[in-house]
Design a protein around this motif. Structure first.
Motif, short mmCIF file in Angstrom:
data_model
loop_
_atom_site.label_atom_id
_atom_site.label_comp_id
_atom_site.label_asym_id
_atom_site.label_seq_id
_atom_site.Cartn_x
_atom_site.Cartn_y
_atom_site.Cartn_z
N LEU A 5 -14.29 30.07 24.99
CA LEU A 5 -15.71 29.95 24.65
C LEU A 5 -16.50 29.26 25.78
CD1 LEU A 5 -15.31 28.89 20.91
CD2 LEU A 5 -15.70 31.18 21.81
N PRO A 6 -16.52 29.86 26.99
CA PRO A 6 -17.26 29.26 28.10
C PRO A 6 -18.74 29.13 27.79
CG PRO A 6 -16.66 31.54 28.59
CD PRO A 6 -15.92 31.16 27.35
N THR A 141 -3.93 15.93 18.59
CA THR A 141 -3.80 17.19 19.29
C THR A 141 -2.95 18.12 18.43
OG1 THR A 141 -4.03 16.29 21.52
CG2 THR A 141 -2.85 18.37 21.31
N ILE A 142 -3.55 19.22 18.02
CA ILE A 142 -2.84 20.21 17.20
C ILE A 142 -2.21 21.26 18.11
CG2 ILE A 142 -3.12 21.99 15.44
CD1 ILE A 142 -5.40 20.38 14.29
N GLN A 143 -0.96 21.54 17.87
CA GLN A 143 -0.26 22.58 18.64
C GLN A 143 -0.61 23.95 18.05
OE1 GLN A 143 1.30 21.58 21.43
NE2 GLN A 143 0.70 19.52 20.80
N GLY A 144 -1.84 24.34 18.30
CA GLY A 144 -2.35 25.60 17.79
C GLY A 144 -3.60 25.98 18.54
N ASP A 145 -3.95 27.25 18.51
CA ASP A 145 -5.12 27.72 19.24
C ASP A 145 -6.41 27.26 18.57
OD1 ASP A 145 -6.26 30.29 17.59
OD2 ASP A 145 -4.09 30.07 17.38
N PHE A 146 -7.49 27.30 19.33
CA PHE A 146 -8.78 26.81 18.85
C PHE A 146 -9.25 27.58 17.62
CE2 PHE A 146 -13.38 26.89 18.64
CZ PHE A 146 -13.71 25.55 18.78
N LEU A 147 -9.13 28.90 17.65
CA LEU A 147 -9.63 29.72 16.55
C LEU A 147 -8.94 29.37 15.24
CD1 LEU A 147 -11.38 31.99 15.46
CD2 LEU A 147 -9.63 33.61 16.20
N SER A 148 -7.62 29.22 15.26
CA SER A 148 -6.89 28.88 14.03
C SER A 148 -7.35 27.55 13.46
CB SER A 148 -5.38 28.84 14.31
OG SER A 148 -4.90 30.11 14.67
N TYR A 243 -12.24 20.64 20.12
CA TYR A 243 -12.46 21.34 21.38
C TYR A 243 -11.12 21.81 21.93
CZ TYR A 243 -11.35 16.75 23.52
OH TYR A 243 -10.76 15.56 23.89
N PRO A 244 -11.12 22.87 22.76
CA PRO A 244 -9.86 23.42 23.26
C PRO A 244 -9.31 22.60 24.42
CG PRO A 244 -11.71 24.70 24.10
CD PRO A 244 -12.29 23.66 23.19
N GLN A 245 -8.08 22.15 24.29
CA GLN A 245 -7.41 21.46 25.39
C GLN A 245 -6.68 22.45 26.29
OE1 GLN A 245 -5.15 18.53 22.99
NE2 GLN A 245 -6.38 16.96 23.99
N GLN A 246 -5.87 23.29 25.67
CA GLN A 246 -5.16 24.36 26.37
C GLN A 246 -5.29 25.62 25.50
OE1 GLN A 246 -3.74 23.73 29.29
NE2 GLN A 246 -3.31 21.53 29.32
N GLN A 247 -4.69 26.71 25.95
CA GLN A 247 -4.74 27.95 25.17
C GLN A 247 -4.16 27.75 23.77
OE1 GLN A 247 -5.99 31.12 25.88
NE2 GLN A 247 -6.97 30.09 27.59
N ASN A 248 -3.13 26.93 23.64
CA ASN A 248 -2.49 26.71 22.35
C ASN A 248 -2.43 25.23 21.98
OD1 ASN A 248 -1.69 29.45 21.44
ND2 ASN A 248 -0.53 29.45 23.36
N GLU A 282 -3.40 15.80 9.22
CA GLU A 282 -1.96 16.02 9.40
C GLU A 282 -1.49 17.22 8.58
OE1 GLU A 282 1.46 15.68 11.21
OE2 GLU A 282 -0.17 14.27 11.61
N GLN A 283 -2.00 17.35 7.37
CA GLN A 283 -1.62 18.48 6.54
C GLN A 283 -2.13 19.80 7.11
OE1 GLN A 283 -3.21 17.27 2.73
NE2 GLN A 283 -1.32 16.21 2.14
N ASP A 284 -3.38 19.80 7.61
CA ASP A 284 -3.92 21.00 8.25
C ASP A 284 -3.12 21.35 9.50
OD1 ASP A 284 -5.89 21.46 6.39
OD2 ASP A 284 -7.48 20.48 7.52
N SER A 285 -2.75 20.33 10.27
CA SER A 285 -1.97 20.55 11.49
C SER A 285 -0.63 21.22 11.15
CB SER A 285 -1.71 19.23 12.22
OG SER A 285 -2.92 18.61 12.57
N THR A 286 0.03 20.69 10.12
CA THR A 286 1.31 21.26 9.71
C THR A 286 1.15 22.72 9.29
OG1 THR A 286 2.11 19.10 9.01
CG2 THR A 286 3.24 21.01 8.13
N ALA A 287 0.06 23.00 8.57
CA ALA A 287 -0.19 24.37 8.12
C ALA A 287 -0.35 25.31 9.32
CB ALA A 287 -1.43 24.42 7.24
N ILE A 288 -1.05 24.86 10.35
CA ILE A 288 -1.27 25.69 11.54
C ILE A 288 0.02 25.82 12.35
CG2 ILE A 288 -2.48 25.78 13.77
CD1 ILE A 288 -4.84 24.39 12.33
N GLU A 289 0.72 24.72 12.53
CA GLU A 289 1.87 24.70 13.43
C GLU A 289 3.11 25.36 12.85
OE1 GLU A 289 0.46 20.55 15.65
OE2 GLU A 289 2.16 20.54 14.26
#
Length: 317
Positions: A5-6, A141-148, A243-248, A282-289
């Protein structure tokens, strides 16, 4: 480098996260930056890589006399413009690359290295002028992409599963959905279960949730969203930042504001409120990851038009 999202404005930090004269590392779209705030409240940011031998500047320290950040390898000092200070002199040309910031109130925004595509929303300043700042929660930091990560915050069905035990919501009804470009708003009514005294005492946040909780979620794609609700102890506003840190990898944190009806209840509810939001993230992160790789959706649920709209905004960016 592939930007997510530049041209979007990113709220990369709140002043309370920086401290004073302390380096703070931020990663945005694959690039690390070192931020610091001096004792006059001025905020600066440089590319985190020292141009001498590539040491991380955020591992160094701040020289408050010269307002410089010092490389941890060889004690080279760089000011907020990236200019080197040595032997009592300041070089004319910058060696380190500065990051352009926009500081509004306590919020530190940036477009990264991109040209702005949309304006910075002023919603956080509006809220700060009406509510008391309670604190920051869910900093992760969530180990998941920005869109998810954005979509799970546009999902008005997952509280029945993901957050079932925490909030005891048995039904969620979306009563209104308005949209206008990058802004959209949802009103909802959430029905809580009939809790026992033991359940209430074990989870104090339930004391603040009425039997039917009416709330509004306002989105400012793709930077922030705000949940407003009225509880028995007073109204609160939950500002979700990502905000996006990396692609994932996606950074998320939440700024919590409230107007408690009684002064004495503030310290009592502050910690339980912040702790509950930590658990939500934390619960949302687990759901994504823990999800399996994306497959075509074969089932539709009510209220999914909000996620569909968010997905359209992302794809059309």
């Amino acid at each position: 480098m592939t930007y997510i999202l530049p041209g979007a404005p990113w709220l990369i930090a709140h002043r309370s996260m920086l401290g004073v004269n302390q380096p703070h590392k931020v990663t945005l779209n694959g690039q690390d930056y070192a931020l610091w705030q001096n004792d006059r409240g001025e905020v600066f940011a440089l590319n985190n890589v020292c141009p001498h031998m590539q040491a991380p500047l955020s591992n160094g320290w701040i020289c408050k006399e010269r307002n410089t950040i010092t490389c941890p390898f060889h004690a080279l000092e760089f000011d907020g413009e990236g200019k080197l200070h040595r032997e009592g002199k300041r070089d004319i040309q910058p060696f380190a690359q500065p990051l352009k910031l926009t500081v509004i109130g306590d919020c530190i925004w940036t477009y990264g290295d991109c040209e702005p595509r949309t304006g910075i929303p002023d919603i956080v300043e509006q809220i700060a002028s009406k509510y008391d700042f309670i604190g920051i929660a869910g900093d992760k930091t969530i180990q998941g992409d920005f869109l998810s990560t954005w979509l799970i915050n546009s999902d008005f069905n997952h509280q029945n599963g993901t957050h079932r035990e925490l909030f005891q919501i048995v039904q969620n009804q979306m009563t209104e959905f308005d949209k206008n470009g990058y802004w959209y708003k949802v009103k909802q009514e959430s029905t809580r279960a009939n809790n026992s005294v033991r359940e209430l005492l074990s989870n104090p946040v339930l004391f603040t949730i009425p039997k039917i909780l009416k709330s509004t979620v306002e989105y400012f794609f793709p930077s922030v969203l705000v949940l407003y609700a009225e509880t028995g102890s007073g109204p609160f506003a939950q500002v979700v930042v990502q905000y996006p840190q990396q692609q994932n990898q996606t950074k998320i944190y939440e700024l919590i504001f409230a107007k408690f009806k009684s002064v004495w209840i503030k310290p009592l509810l502050r910690q339980s409120m912040l702790k509950a939001i930590d658990v939500v993230v934390e619960q949302d992160s687990t759901a994504i990851e823990t999800r399996y790789p994306h497959q075509p959706t074969k089932i539709r649920l009510p209220n999914e038009e909000v996620m569909i709209y968010a997905l359209e905004l992302y794809r059309e960016w």
